[in-house]
Design a protein around this motif. Structure first.
Motif, PDB file in Angstrom:
ATOM      1  N   LEU A  76      55.392  93.678  45.676  1.00 40.82           N
ATOM      2  CA  LEU A  76      56.506  93.547  46.645  1.00 40.82           C
ATOM      3  C   LEU A  76      57.336  92.633  46.503  1.00 40.82           C
ATOM      4  O   LEU A  76      56.864  91.401  46.156  1.00 40.82           O
ATOM      5  CB  LEU A  76      55.987  93.884  48.096  1.00 40.82           C
ATOM      6  CG  LEU A  76      55.061  95.372  48.178  1.00 40.82           C
ATOM      7  CD1 LEU A  76      54.359  95.417  49.290  1.00 40.82           C
ATOM      8  CD2 LEU A  76      55.907  96.698  47.752  1.00 40.82           C
ATOM      9  N   PRO A  77      58.562  92.602  46.946  1.00 38.45           N
ATOM     10  CA  PRO A  77      59.666  91.437  46.887  1.00 38.45           C
ATOM     11  C   PRO A  77      59.087  90.388  47.853  1.00 38.45           C
ATOM     12  O   PRO A  77      58.595  90.574  48.899  1.00 38.45           O
ATOM     13  CB  PRO A  77      61.166  91.954  46.919  1.00 38.45           C
ATOM     14  CG  PRO A  77      60.612  93.225  47.957  1.00 38.45           C
ATOM     15  CD  PRO A  77      59.433  93.742  47.416  1.00 38.45           C
ATOM     16  N   THR A  78      59.369  89.159  47.311  1.00 35.98           N
ATOM     17  CA  THR A  78      59.253  87.976  48.281  1.00 35.98           C
ATOM     18  C   THR A  78      60.307  87.419  48.538  1.00 35.98           C
ATOM     19  O   THR A  78      60.423  86.768  49.772  1.00 35.98           O
ATOM     20  CB  THR A  78      58.368  86.838  47.390  1.00 35.98           C
ATOM     21  OG1 THR A  78      59.231  86.380  46.283  1.00 35.98           O
ATOM     22  CG2 THR A  78      56.962  87.566  47.119  1.00 35.98           C
ATOM     23  N   ASP A  79      61.547  87.603  48.230  1.00 37.48           N
ATOM     24  CA  ASP A  79      62.803  86.983  48.421  1.00 37.48           C
ATOM     25  C   ASP A  79      63.252  87.877  49.910  1.00 37.48           C
ATOM     26  O   ASP A  79      63.829  87.380  50.718  1.00 37.48           O
ATOM     27  CB  ASP A  79      63.863  87.053  47.533  1.00 37.48           C
ATOM     28  CG  ASP A  79      63.912  88.314  46.722  1.00 37.48           C
ATOM     29  OD1 ASP A  79      62.891  89.323  47.149  1.00 37.48           O
ATOM     30  OD2 ASP A  79      65.032  88.807  46.299  1.00 37.48           O
ATOM     31  N   HIS A  80      62.961  89.186  49.927  1.00 40.12           N
ATOM     32  CA  HIS A  80      63.305  89.973  50.911  1.00 40.12           C
ATOM     33  C   HIS A  80      61.931  90.632  51.664  1.00 40.12           C
ATOM     34  O   HIS A  80      61.726  91.808  51.053  1.00 40.12           O
ATOM     35  CB  HIS A  80      64.110  90.902  50.973  1.00 40.12           C
ATOM     36  CG  HIS A  80      65.734  90.401  50.556  1.00 40.12           C
ATOM     37  ND1 HIS A  80      66.474  89.776  51.590  1.00 40.12           N
ATOM     38  CD2 HIS A  80      66.272  90.417  49.360  1.00 40.12           C
ATOM     39  CE1 HIS A  80      67.566  89.274  50.914  1.00 40.12           C
ATOM     40  NE2 HIS A  80      67.424  89.855  49.704  1.00 40.12           N
ATOM     41  N   PRO A  81      60.899  90.057  52.070  1.00 42.55           N
ATOM     42  CA  PRO A  81      59.345  90.227  52.375  1.00 42.55           C
ATOM     43  C   PRO A  81      59.664  91.648  53.386  1.00 42.55           C
ATOM     44  O   PRO A  81      60.676  91.865  54.329  1.00 42.55           O
ATOM     45  CB  PRO A  81      58.853  89.411  53.450  1.00 42.55           C
ATOM     46  CG  PRO A  81      59.617  88.375  52.994  1.00 42.55           C
ATOM     47  CD  PRO A  81      60.929  88.484  53.041  1.00 42.55           C
ATOM     48  N   LEU A  82      58.895  92.795  52.942  1.00 39.50           N
ATOM     49  CA  LEU A  82      58.915  94.124  53.789  1.00 39.50           C
ATOM     50  C   LEU A  82      57.682  93.900  54.586  1.00 39.50           C
ATOM     51  O   LEU A  82      56.656  94.088  54.195  1.00 39.50           O
ATOM     52  CB  LEU A  82      58.904  95.140  52.768  1.00 39.50           C
ATOM     53  CG  LEU A  82      59.915  95.247  51.754  1.00 39.50           C
ATOM     54  CD1 LEU A  82      59.606  96.532  50.814  1.00 39.50           C
ATOM     55  CD2 LEU A  82      61.193  95.570  52.453  1.00 39.50           C
ATOM     56  N   ALA A  83      57.902  93.731  55.940  1.00 38.35           N
ATOM     57  CA  ALA A  83      56.916  93.462  57.034  1.00 38.35           C
ATOM     58  C   ALA A  83      56.068  94.768  57.161  1.00 38.35           C
ATOM     59  O   ALA A  83      54.927  94.556  57.523  1.00 38.35           O
ATOM     60  CB  ALA A  83      57.425  92.956  58.298  1.00 38.35           C
ATOM     61  N   SER A  84      56.763  95.846  57.117  1.00 37.81           N
ATOM     62  CA  SER A  84      56.082  97.223  57.434  1.00 37.81           C
ATOM     63  C   SER A  84      55.859  97.985  56.046  1.00 37.81           C
ATOM     64  O   SER A  84      56.792  98.414  55.256  1.00 37.81           O
ATOM     65  CB  SER A  84      56.876  97.885  58.510  1.00 37.81           C
ATOM     66  OG  SER A  84      56.220  99.439  58.476  1.00 37.81           O
ATOM     67  N   VAL A  85      54.649  98.042  55.696  1.00 39.30           N
ATOM     68  CA  VAL A  85      54.499  98.967  54.370  1.00 39.30           C
ATOM     69  C   VAL A  85      53.333  99.956  54.658  1.00 39.30           C
ATOM     70  O   VAL A  85      52.045  99.405  54.965  1.00 39.30           O
ATOM     71  CB  VAL A  85      53.965  98.067  53.077  1.00 39.30           C
ATOM     72  CG1 VAL A  85      53.738  98.974  52.115  1.00 39.30           C
ATOM     73  CG2 VAL A  85      55.345  97.186  52.751  1.00 39.30           C
ATOM     74  N   MET A  86      53.595 101.293  54.533  1.00 41.68           N
ATOM     75  CA  MET A  86      52.549 102.174  54.888  1.00 41.68           C
ATOM     76  C   MET A  86      52.572 103.370  53.977  1.00 41.68           C
ATOM     77  O   MET A  86      53.263 104.265  53.853  1.00 41.68           O
ATOM     78  CB  MET A  86      52.865 103.106  56.178  1.00 41.68           C
ATOM     79  CG  MET A  86      52.424 101.782  57.589  1.00 41.68           C
ATOM     80  SD  MET A  86      52.639 102.588  59.056  1.00 41.68           S
ATOM     81  CE  MET A  86      54.538 103.197  58.980  1.00 41.68           C
ATOM     82  N   ALA A 143      61.335  96.445  57.304  1.00 42.66           N
ATOM     83  CA  ALA A 143      62.943  96.732  57.255  1.00 42.66           C
ATOM     84  C   ALA A 143      63.322  96.147  55.762  1.00 42.66           C
ATOM     85  O   ALA A 143      63.103  95.132  55.611  1.00 42.66           O
ATOM     86  CB  ALA A 143      63.629  95.962  58.363  1.00 42.66           C
ATOM     87  N   LEU A 144      64.284  97.131  55.403  1.00 43.55           N
ATOM     88  CA  LEU A 144      65.090  96.779  54.108  1.00 43.55           C
ATOM     89  C   LEU A 144      65.847  95.625  54.275  1.00 43.55           C
ATOM     90  O   LEU A 144      66.345  95.585  55.459  1.00 43.55           O
ATOM     91  CB  LEU A 144      65.674  97.990  53.649  1.00 43.55           C
ATOM     92  CG  LEU A 144      64.904  99.134  53.339  1.00 43.55           C
ATOM     93  CD1 LEU A 144      65.734 100.532  53.181  1.00 43.55           C
ATOM     94  CD2 LEU A 144      63.840  98.902  52.173  1.00 43.55           C
ATOM     95  N   PRO A 145      66.443  94.796  53.365  1.00 42.97           N
ATOM     96  CA  PRO A 145      67.099  93.772  53.501  1.00 42.97           C
ATOM     97  C   PRO A 145      68.675  94.236  53.786  1.00 42.97           C
ATOM     98  O   PRO A 145      69.014  95.189  53.572  1.00 42.97           O
ATOM     99  CB  PRO A 145      67.123  92.889  52.198  1.00 42.97           C
ATOM    100  CG  PRO A 145      66.649  94.082  51.272  1.00 42.97           C
ATOM    101  CD  PRO A 145      65.497  94.980  51.969  1.00 42.97           C
ATOM    102  N   GLU A 146      69.048  93.441  54.785  1.00 46.80           N
ATOM    103  CA  GLU A 146      70.608  93.942  55.192  1.00 46.80           C
ATOM    104  C   GLU A 146      71.645  93.131  54.388  1.00 46.80           C
ATOM    105  O   GLU A 146      72.816  93.616  54.183  1.00 46.80           O
ATOM    106  CB  GLU A 146      70.840  92.956  56.446  1.00 46.80           C
ATOM    107  CG  GLU A 146      69.860  93.915  57.415  1.00 46.80           C
ATOM    108  CD  GLU A 146      70.163  93.227  58.999  1.00 46.80           C
ATOM    109  OE1 GLU A 146      70.984  92.521  59.290  1.00 46.80           O
ATOM    110  OE2 GLU A 146      69.429  93.762  59.835  1.00 46.80           O
TER     111      GLU A 146
END
Length: 254
Positions: A76-86, A143-146
């Motif tokens: 998973l990306p580290t520049d835009h972390p995805l806090a919720s992954v299910m 949340a996806l990056p804005e």
């Protein structure tokens, strides 16, 4: 041999060779096109809006004729972390989500997040993805990056013969596609509420249900008031009836 006979023989030889040349050309096209259809890819199951949440499918085709895919690792990306992954359970596969500390904490729903999922690993518990087959692995992410137009994932595809295909190469605009491109999720424009169409539909449904409940409560309240009024009228009529009966009895006695 006459010129006419010579031309006829050449034409017949050419006619016999054409099917072979055509078959070879077709085979070359298939060989060149084959890998393009065997990439590990990621596609949204619905809207994947900037700043929102989405369900995505990692599609894993089997590109070998003599081995089965038994493991998929997605970084998973580290520049835009995805806090919720299910991840959604997939029959025949075990899934593990690995978390890692963030170099820079992020805020999500008013809370400070210091670690986030860094890798998802699916491991086959049976035969895996056999030759000529593919498998999809659904995951809810957010949340996806804005401030980005895409999210790049890196994937490792492991076969039961120990071969590992590394789908990690970046795709550059205007350049030929690399041999093993990394899966890329394209993002759409941000939704007004930042949570996507599904959340909007849910909010609308909730509002509609609330209005219905309010109307039902009003109807129930009106019915209850009517019942009370009718009950009071009944009591008054009953009292009048009793009084009339007593008065009539006294007249007869007199």
């Amino acid at each position: 041999m006459s010129q006419q006979q010579s031309d006829g023989s050449s034409a017949r030889r050419l006619a016999r060779r054409l099917p072979l040349v055509g078959a070879a050309a077709a085979g070359s096209v298939l060989l060149l096109a084959g890998p393009a259809f065997a990439h590990v890819s990621v596609q949204p199951a619905g809207p994947a809006a900037k700043g929102g949440y989405a369900t995505v499918n990692f599609k894993v085709p089997n590109e070998k004729d003599d081995a089965s895919t038994v493991k998929l690792e997605v970084t998973l990306p580290t520049d835009h972390p995805l806090a919720s992954v299910m991840p959604q359970p997939v029959p025949g596969w075990k899934v593990d989500v690995t978390k890692a500390k963030l170099a820079k904490p992020i805020e999500m729903h008013g809370e400070k997040i210091t670690e986030a999922p860094s890798k998802i690993t699916w491991t086959a518990e049976d035969k895996g993805v056999e030759p000529g087959q593919f498998q999809q692995f659904p995951v809810s992410v957010g949340a996806l990056p804005e401030d980005a137009d895409e999210v790049v994932f890196k994937a490792l595809q492991t076969y039961d013969n120990k071969d590992v295909v590394r789908w990690i190469e970046p795709t550059k605009e205007g350049a030929p596609e690399p041999e093993n491109p990394a899966p890329v999720l394209k993002l759409s424009a941000a939704e007004e509420d930042g949570h996507g169409t599904a959340d909007k539909a849910g909010a609308k449904a909730g509002a509609t249900a609330g209005m219905k409940n309010t109307a039902a409560a009003a109807d129930a309240s009106g019915s209850d008031t009517t019942a009370r009024v009718l009950g009071a009228i009944g009591i008054v009529v009953g009292v009048i009836g009793v009084g009339f009966g007593v008065f009539a009895g006294r007249r007869r006695s007199a």
